[in-house]
Design a protein around this motif. Structure first.
Motif, PDB file in Angstrom:
ATOM      1  N   GLY A  91      39.236  31.508  26.316  1.00 19.30           N
ATOM      2  CA  GLY A  91      39.600  31.043  27.660  1.00 19.30           C
ATOM      3  C   GLY A  91      39.840  29.551  27.661  1.00 19.30           C
ATOM      4  O   GLY A  91      39.499  28.854  26.692  1.00 19.30           O
ATOM      5  N   HIS A 103      33.375  27.516  36.344  1.00 20.92           N
ATOM      6  CA  HIS A 103      32.806  28.138  37.553  1.00 20.92           C
ATOM      7  C   HIS A 103      31.987  29.378  37.219  1.00 20.92           C
ATOM      8  O   HIS A 103      31.887  29.784  36.053  1.00 20.92           O
ATOM      9  CB  HIS A 103      33.905  28.446  38.569  1.00 20.92           C
ATOM     10  CG  HIS A 103      35.002  29.339  38.051  1.00 20.92           C
ATOM     11  ND1 HIS A 103      34.801  30.641  37.733  1.00 20.92           N
ATOM     12  CD2 HIS A 103      36.315  29.088  37.816  1.00 20.92           C
ATOM     13  CE1 HIS A 103      35.936  31.186  37.337  1.00 20.92           C
ATOM     14  NE2 HIS A 103      36.879  30.253  37.357  1.00 20.92           N
ATOM     15  N   HIS A 129      33.368  32.163  35.005  1.00 24.78           N
ATOM     16  CA  HIS A 129      33.287  31.878  33.567  1.00 24.78           C
ATOM     17  C   HIS A 129      31.866  32.141  33.060  1.00 24.78           C
ATOM     18  O   HIS A 129      31.670  32.752  32.008  1.00 24.78           O
ATOM     19  CB  HIS A 129      33.638  30.407  33.301  1.00 24.78           C
ATOM     20  CG  HIS A 129      35.038  30.039  33.663  1.00 24.78           C
ATOM     21  ND1 HIS A 129      35.367  28.851  34.267  1.00 24.78           N
ATOM     22  CD2 HIS A 129      36.212  30.707  33.509  1.00 24.78           C
ATOM     23  CE1 HIS A 129      36.668  28.802  34.472  1.00 24.78           C
ATOM     24  NE2 HIS A 129      37.203  29.907  34.021  1.00 24.78           N
ATOM     25  N   THR A 133      40.784  27.083  24.515  1.00 29.97           N
ATOM     26  CA  THR A 133      42.208  26.770  24.264  1.00 29.97           C
ATOM     27  C   THR A 133      42.458  25.256  24.244  1.00 29.97           C
ATOM     28  O   THR A 133      41.881  24.512  25.040  1.00 29.97           O
ATOM     29  CB  THR A 133      43.093  27.375  25.366  1.00 29.97           C
ATOM     30  OG1 THR A 133      42.652  26.862  26.623  1.00 29.97           O
ATOM     31  CG2 THR A 133      43.023  28.886  25.407  1.00 29.97           C
ATOM     32  N   ASP A 158      41.118  40.729  34.585  1.00 32.10           N
ATOM     33  CA  ASP A 158      42.453  40.298  34.999  1.00 32.10           C
ATOM     34  C   ASP A 158      43.439  40.408  33.827  1.00 32.10           C
ATOM     35  O   ASP A 158      44.643  40.314  34.006  1.00 32.10           O
ATOM     36  CB  ASP A 158      42.439  38.865  35.573  1.00 32.10           C
ATOM     37  CG  ASP A 158      41.553  37.902  34.817  1.00 32.10           C
ATOM     38  OD1 ASP A 158      40.606  38.360  34.159  1.00 32.10           O
ATOM     39  OD2 ASP A 158      41.806  36.693  34.877  1.00 32.10           O
ATOM     40  N   TRP A 159      42.924  40.630  32.638  1.00 33.37           N
ATOM     41  CA  TRP A 159      43.785  40.781  31.455  1.00 33.37           C
ATOM     42  C   TRP A 159      43.901  42.230  30.998  1.00 33.37           C
ATOM     43  O   TRP A 159      44.434  42.486  29.907  1.00 33.37           O
ATOM     44  CB  TRP A 159      43.237  39.932  30.300  1.00 33.37           C
ATOM     45  CG  TRP A 159      43.346  38.470  30.576  1.00 33.37           C
ATOM     46  CD1 TRP A 159      42.365  37.643  31.000  1.00 33.37           C
ATOM     47  CD2 TRP A 159      44.525  37.668  30.482  1.00 33.37           C
ATOM     48  NE1 TRP A 159      42.848  36.372  31.177  1.00 33.37           N
ATOM     49  CE2 TRP A 159      44.180  36.360  30.860  1.00 33.37           C
ATOM     50  CE3 TRP A 159      45.858  37.929  30.111  1.00 33.37           C
ATOM     51  CZ2 TRP A 159      45.096  35.311  30.887  1.00 33.37           C
ATOM     52  CZ3 TRP A 159      46.763  36.888  30.139  1.00 33.37           C
ATOM     53  CH2 TRP A 159      46.388  35.603  30.523  1.00 33.37           C
ATOM     54  N   HIS A 210      42.016  30.500  43.108  1.00 32.99           N
ATOM     55  CA  HIS A 210      41.312  31.781  43.061  1.00 32.99           C
ATOM     56  C   HIS A 210      41.901  32.662  44.167  1.00 32.99           C
ATOM     57  O   HIS A 210      41.743  32.375  45.349  1.00 32.99           O
ATOM     58  CB  HIS A 210      39.814  31.541  43.288  1.00 32.99           C
ATOM     59  CG  HIS A 210      39.022  32.802  43.396  1.00 32.99           C
ATOM     60  ND1 HIS A 210      39.056  33.776  42.426  1.00 32.99           N
ATOM     61  CD2 HIS A 210      38.182  33.257  44.359  1.00 32.99           C
ATOM     62  CE1 HIS A 210      38.267  34.777  42.786  1.00 32.99           C
ATOM     63  NE2 HIS A 210      37.732  34.486  43.957  1.00 32.99           N
TER      64      HIS A 210
HETATM   65  N1  C2G Z   1      37.169  35.178  34.526  1.00 34.54           N
HETATM   66  C1  C2G Z   1      36.356  36.033  35.233  1.00 34.54           C
HETATM   67  N2  C2G Z   1      36.280  35.933  36.604  1.00 34.54           N
HETATM   68  C2  C2G Z   1      36.981  34.987  37.261  1.00 34.54           C
HETATM   69  C3  C2G Z   1      37.814  34.109  36.565  1.00 34.54           C
HETATM   70  C4  C2G Z   1      37.880  34.219  35.169  1.00 34.54           C
HETATM   71  O1  C2G Z   1      35.699  36.924  34.658  1.00 34.54           O
HETATM   72  N3  C2G Z   1      36.898  34.931  38.588  1.00 34.54           N
HETATM   73  C5  C2G Z   1      37.271  35.308  33.052  1.00 34.54           C
HETATM   74  C6  C2G Z   1      38.689  35.526  32.529  1.00 34.54           C
HETATM   75  O2  C2G Z   1      39.079  36.873  32.673  1.00 34.54           O
HETATM   76  C7  C2G Z   1      38.540  35.110  31.076  1.00 34.54           C
HETATM   77  C8  C2G Z   1      37.503  33.996  31.160  1.00 34.54           C
HETATM   78  O3  C2G Z   1      36.856  34.114  32.429  1.00 34.54           O
HETATM   79  O4  C2G Z   1      38.033  36.186  30.308  1.00 34.54           O
HETATM   80  C9  C2G Z   1      38.131  32.623  30.997  1.00 34.54           C
HETATM   81  O5  C2G Z   1      39.113  32.434  32.021  1.00 34.54           O
HETATM   82  P1  C2G Z   1      40.147  31.236  31.961  1.00 34.54           P
HETATM   83  O6  C2G Z   1      39.446  29.994  31.665  1.00 34.54           O
HETATM   84  O7  C2G Z   1      40.979  31.337  33.171  1.00 34.54           O
HETATM   85  O8  C2G Z   1      40.996  31.517  30.647  1.00 34.54           O
HETATM   86  P2  C2G Z   1      42.267  32.455  30.526  1.00 34.54           P
HETATM   87  O9  C2G Z   1      43.477  31.747  30.976  1.00 34.54           O
HETATM   88  O10 C2G Z   1      41.947  33.748  31.197  1.00 34.54           O
HETATM   89  O11 C2G Z   1      42.380  32.640  28.932  1.00 34.54           O
HETATM   90  O12 C2G Z   1      43.530  32.873  24.971  1.00 34.54           O
HETATM   91  C10 C2G Z   1      43.058  32.635  26.252  1.00 34.54           C
HETATM   92  C11 C2G Z   1      42.732  33.912  26.886  1.00 34.54           C
HETATM   93  O13 C2G Z   1      43.851  34.764  26.780  1.00 34.54           O
HETATM   94  C12 C2G Z   1      42.289  33.908  28.350  1.00 34.54           C
END
Ligand code: C2G
Length: 447
Positions: A8, A14, A17, A36, A95-96, A156
């Motif tokens: 991530g 937050h 995370h 990243t 979300d992925w 968000h």
């Molecule tokens: N996440 C979560 N709940 C949220 C926001 C984020 O569970 N409300 C999770 C995301 O699904 C991710 C992790 O927190 O697994 C990190 O989120 P980001 O920092 O937004 O990173 P992201 O862009 O999702 O990078 O190679 C990078 C990855 O593909 C994901």
């Protein structure tokens, strides 16, 4: 020993995370977290990342859940890491879901339920608050907005509104919204900003009510049906220090800004003519084809074609002439609007029942710019001259479906960067509403 890996950017750290890392750790005995780099975020099209790599690593470290922290800096690294570290489980938030299924041949892939509400004391420690946004409408564009918002840090998407409660519920559950509602007042109190993606005729009222209640507004085009309405909305926004943005995607695409700069740089001399066309043959059952008052080609696509004309020739046209080909039900199948400025010309062509070449030509005294379809995303354009052998080709960066650039601009303006935007000015947005007004007046008289 069961080894787990997750990745991530962990920007503006937050509660979502935190919970994700906690549950990732619980999946096994040893957790590796890939953070990243700025370079990789740029490459994968993630916008608006605020914290430095060191700050983001530090925030992950502070949770105490990571046994090892690595850096993710290129496409394809996930496969390499899984092999290199002998990983048993790859995990990311829901979300992925589906996106990383291809890693299933190397290890187990688990999507952990994302945290729908990320309000916590952690947020207050961030440099910027995370903007909580609600979507008005559950139609075709709303799911695209959610998919693209994932690539913008600092937002968000929390709730959704539809006056038909059942639609709000279905959408809210499908996209894991924390909150959904059929009550507009309740809905706007749950957020800081709204994205209006409902039917055209509802835009003005929804925007006005939200602005009057202190919410920032990103509104799909057309913002309003008259100059007076658009002026009223910007007045409320300006007086209350709120951001009001019309969602004309093209205006925020990096390539479009580059093309306008090239046109203004003088390489094609003085700009004398701007000709923009957007046509899409549309299913006769769809709203655009059956709604006599608010459907048709111009109201659907006119914002795109007016944009380069206003950007390059200004909003001070001398006169315009509107010609349409109407269907039996009165909807315009094809509309041409001719602009006459003091010493330059413009032409907007839009179609839902007539197909033409969707191109943009910016003609100057020394040469011209040709942007082929889809010029409204501006993935490429050429500068051409009298000498046919001299062609300058441009291929600007473009990621996703373009919406992320608009969302990113909205969030960074809310956070106080660029109170005055050059991408789509209030004056241009109001001038568009003026053309919409003239067009609707004329069509009413013709029908
Ligand atoms: N996440 C979560 N709940 C949220 C926001 C984020 O569970 N409300 C999770 C995301 O699904 C991710 C992790 O927190 O697994 C990190 O989120 P980001 O920092 O937004 O990173 P992201 O862009 O999702 O990078 O190679 C990078 C990855 O593909 C994901």
């Amino acid at each position: 020993m069961k080894k787990v890996i997750t990745y991530g950017s962990f920007d503006l750290f937050h509660e979502g995370h935190y919970k994700l890392l906690k549950r990732a750790k619980e999946l096994g005995d040893y957790l590796i977290v890939g953070v990243t780099t700025e370079h990789f975020d740029l490459q994968r099209g993630k916008l608006n990342v605020v914290d430095s790599l060191l700050e983001r690593i530090d925030n992950v470290k502070k949770t105490g859940f990571a046994d090892e922290i690595i850096i993710e800096d290129h496409e394809g690294q996930k496969e390499e890491d899984i092999k290199k570290y002998d990983i048993d489980i790859f995990t990311l938030g829901s979300d992925w879901t589906g996106v990383f299924d291809y890693l299933g041949i190397l290890c187990k892939v688990i999507y952990l339920e994302r945290t729908p509400d990320i309000s916590s004391t952690m947020l207050r420690k961030s440099k910027f608050p995370i903007i909580r946004l609600g979507i008005v409408g559950t139609g075709r564009i709303a799911p695209r907005f959610i998919a693209e918002a994932k690539y913008v840090s600092g937002i968000h998407v929390r709730s959704v509104y539809n006056p038909h409660g059942i639609n709000a519920k279905i959408f809210g559950e499908k996209y894991e919204m924390e909150y959904y509602s059929a009550d507009y007042w309740e809905f706007i109190h749950s957020i800081d900003a709204i994205y209006i993606a409902s039917i055209h005729e509802t835009h003005f009222e929804y925007a006005k009510q939200a602005l009057n209640h202190g919410k920032h507004v990103l509104c799909e085009k057309p913002l309003a049906f008259s100059k007076a309405q658009a002026e009223e909305l910007y007045k409320i926004a300006n007086e209350n220090g709120l951001i009001l943005m019309e969602g004309i995607k093209t205006a925020y695409c990096p390539g479009f800004a580059e093309m306008i700069n090239v046109a203004k740089s003088g390489v094609i001399g003085e700009v004398k003519d701007v000709e923009a066309c957007f046509s899409r043959l549309t299913d006769p059952q769809l709203r655009e084809m059956v709604d006599q008052e608010y459907g048709g080609a111009f109201l659907e696509f006119g914002s795109y074609t007016l944009l380069p004309i206003f950007k390059l020739l200004g909003c001070d046209f001398k006169e315009i002439k509107i010609d349409s080909i109407l269907a039996d039900n009165g909807v315009d199948l094809y509309t041409k609007i001719y602009f006459n400025y003091n010493n330059s010309l413009g032409l907007s062509k839009t179609g839902v029942g007539v197909k033409s070449e969707g191109q943009l030509i910016i003609a100057g005294t020394k040469g011209y710019i040709l942007a082929p379809s889809p010029w409204w995303l501006t993935k490429s354009f050429e500068v051409r001259y009298e000498n046919p052998n001299k062609v300058d080709k441009y291929s600007p960066k473009f990621m996703g479906d373009g919406l992320r650039y608009e969302i990113s601009e909205f969030i960074s303006r809310i956070n106080g960067h660029g109170k005055q935007t050059f991408r789509l000015t209030q004056e241009e947005s109001i001038a568009m509403a003026e053309i919409v007004e003239k067009f609707m007046e004329q069509r009413r008289q013709e029908n």
